[in-house]
Design a protein around this motif. Structure first.
Motif, PDB file in Angstrom:
ATOM      1  N   ALA A 184     -27.198 -14.897  61.355  1.00 15.80           N
ATOM      2  CA  ALA A 184     -26.632 -16.158  61.806  1.00 15.80           C
ATOM      3  C   ALA A 184     -26.760 -17.224  60.728  1.00 15.80           C
ATOM      4  O   ALA A 184     -27.525 -17.074  59.768  1.00 15.80           O
ATOM      5  CB  ALA A 184     -27.357 -16.616  63.075  1.00 15.80           C
ATOM      6  N   LYS A 185     -26.025 -18.296  60.890  1.00 15.07           N
ATOM      7  CA  LYS A 185     -26.187 -19.449  60.015  1.00 15.07           C
ATOM      8  C   LYS A 185     -27.625 -19.949  60.121  1.00 15.07           C
ATOM      9  O   LYS A 185     -28.194 -20.020  61.209  1.00 15.07           O
ATOM     10  CB  LYS A 185     -25.223 -20.553  60.438  1.00 15.07           C
ATOM     11  N   GLY A 186     -28.235 -20.259  58.992  1.00 13.60           N
ATOM     12  CA  GLY A 186     -29.607 -20.742  58.977  1.00 13.60           C
ATOM     13  C   GLY A 186     -30.642 -19.646  58.814  1.00 13.60           C
ATOM     14  O   GLY A 186     -31.844 -19.929  58.731  1.00 13.60           O
ATOM     15  N   ALA A 187     -30.186 -18.384  58.742  1.00 11.40           N
ATOM     16  CA  ALA A 187     -31.124 -17.268  58.572  1.00 11.40           C
ATOM     17  C   ALA A 187     -31.524 -17.130  57.106  1.00 11.40           C
ATOM     18  O   ALA A 187     -30.770 -17.495  56.196  1.00 11.40           O
ATOM     19  CB  ALA A 187     -30.503 -15.975  59.067  1.00 11.40           C
ATOM     20  N   ALA A 188     -32.706 -16.573  56.881  1.00  8.35           N
ATOM     21  CA  ALA A 188     -33.143 -16.252  55.525  1.00  8.35           C
ATOM     22  C   ALA A 188     -32.504 -14.934  55.101  1.00  8.35           C
ATOM     23  O   ALA A 188     -32.453 -13.981  55.888  1.00  8.35           O
ATOM     24  CB  ALA A 188     -34.652 -16.145  55.454  1.00  8.35           C
ATOM     25  N   VAL A 189     -32.018 -14.888  53.869  1.00  9.73           N
ATOM     26  CA  VAL A 189     -31.384 -13.671  53.352  1.00  9.73           C
ATOM     27  C   VAL A 189     -31.867 -13.413  51.931  1.00  9.73           C
ATOM     28  O   VAL A 189     -32.158 -14.349  51.185  1.00  9.73           O
ATOM     29  CB  VAL A 189     -29.838 -13.770  53.357  1.00  9.73           C
ATOM     30  N   ASP A 190     -31.951 -12.137  51.582  1.00  7.44           N
ATOM     31  CA  ASP A 190     -32.242 -11.771  50.203  1.00  7.44           C
ATOM     32  C   ASP A 190     -30.980 -11.910  49.367  1.00  7.44           C
ATOM     33  O   ASP A 190     -29.855 -11.731  49.866  1.00  7.44           O
ATOM     34  CB  ASP A 190     -32.740 -10.325  50.119  1.00  7.44           C
ATOM     35  N   ILE A 191     -31.165 -12.208  48.093  1.00  6.97           N
ATOM     36  CA  ILE A 191     -30.053 -12.270  47.142  1.00  6.97           C
ATOM     37  C   ILE A 191     -30.203 -11.084  46.210  1.00  6.97           C
ATOM     38  O   ILE A 191     -31.223 -10.946  45.524  1.00  6.97           O
ATOM     39  CB  ILE A 191     -30.074 -13.588  46.354  1.00  6.97           C
TER      40      ILE A 191
END
Length: 369
Positions: free
Chosen positions: A305-312
């Protein structure tokens, strides 16, 4: 001991040596150490495992592998036993804080924990922290109290983290299998070779082994927190610590520290997915401190979802590399539609443009190169 604020993590094997209830066998010496620290005006925050072991004999479960509900019931009754066991050794107040990963990943609750501990310390009460095993779901669990202790040490801005276990420290090989194993007294930098030395745990009631202790040391040292793994079954260890000696394995704190927000982002938030970026985006992020734009995104993994932490993630010729972590301004479904596009095209594609950046640089932390 030159430290002014320390986090002491105590494992299940020390609280409940036989796995069937609380014991003072090892806790008495640990409590004496904490009392000595109080007398020397060294602030102590205690992270204590053992609630499940403490409550194991009090809940009928009929299995060597109890259900999750049975373990949560054990934790519910065992937490009371464990707290009473600690309090009986002190002539000052103990306080109980039960937290989950959900509490740590929420910025407001994170700060509330920090402020509560501060007030407790000002009033010379001993904060005793444990994971809230009675209500935590898998998604909201830290999972082991070694890593929880490291996160707590960061929240409270401790000078040192002491991980007390039933082992002397880190050895060059498994001391349970090799009589000639050599203790490593000082580890300047935690590398993959150090992780490779870690085995599992032989305690069926414990949730971590040496691997989780090294993970915890890695987190703490990165934030400038000196870390020790020592044997809490040996009373002389505490005399040595108070005298400034190293009775186990000492991990040196690293010089580079992150801001409080980026520390929270890197070490506390769990990633819900990943965005895959191109080489140009990698250069912009690493060399110019830029934000991540949609044009640099070449793919994604997971449903977030928007606002979630994600790896790059960057896929080079050898293998995928995680180059950082950040908070996404777009959901995975929207990001899939705008990936590879210039920021000026976002509104035409989605019908709105909440942000020119996919991940703003203020919500981004890069991994070491």
């Amino acid at each position: 001991m030159q430290y002014k604020r320390i986090v002491v993590k105590v494992g299940s094997a020390l609280v409940s040596p036989d796995g069937q209830g609380c014991s003072g066998k090892h806790v008495l010496a640990i409590a004496g150490f904490i009392s000595d620290c109080h007398q020397k005006d060294i602030e102590v925050i205690l992270v204590s495992s053992g609630s499940v072991a403490a409550g194991r004999a009090l809940i009928t479960h009929g299995s060597n592998n109890p259900s999750i509900a049975a373990k949560q019931a054990m934790a519910a009754v065992g937490q009371m036993q464990m707290m009473a066991n600690w309090q009986r050794f002190f002539d000052f107040s103990c306080s109980q804080l039960l937290i989950t990963h959900g509490d740590l990943k929420d910025r407001k609750r994170y700060l509330n924990i920090k402020n509560t501990v501060r007030v407790l310390l000002e009033n010379r009460a001993l904060p005793i922290i444990n994971e809230n095993d009675t209500v935590a779901t898998q998604e909201l669990k830290v999972g082991d109290n070694d890593n929880l202790a490291a996160l707590v040490a960061m929240v409270v801005e401790a000078d040192a983290l002491l991980i007390l276990s039933d082992v002397d420290g880190v050895f060059d090989k498994d001391p349970r299998k090799f009589a000639d194993a050599i203790l490593l007294p000082n580890i300047e930098k935690i590398t993959q070779d150090i992780y490779d030395l870690a085995g599992g745990t032989s305690n069926h009631l414990a949730t971590g082994g040496m691997a989780t202790k090294i993970q915890a040391a890695d987190k703490a040292c990165e934030q400038g927190i000196e870390t020790f793994i020592v044997n809490g079954t040996k009373p002389r260890v505490f005399e040595q610590l108070l005298n400034g000696e190293n009775p186990g394995t000492h991990f040196s704190a690293q010089g580079n520290t992150l801001t409080a927000k980026k520390q929270w982002l890197k070490n506390t938030l769990k990633s819900s997915g990943a965005v895959h970026v191109d080489q140009g985006a990698v250069r912009a992020l690493q060399e110019t401190g830029a934000s991540l734009l949609a044009i640099g995104v070449k793919g994604l993994t997971g449903d977030f979802a928007k606002g979630a932490a994600v790896d790059i993630i960057y896929f080079d010729e050898q293998a995928p590399k995680i180059i950082g972590k950040g908070i996404s301004q777009y959901s995975s479904s929207d990001l899939a539609r705008i990936q590879g596009q210039g920021s000026h095209n976002i509104e035409a594609i989605l019908g709105y443009c909440p942000s020119q950046e996919v991940i703003h640089r203020d919500d981004l932390v890069l991994s070491s190169k």
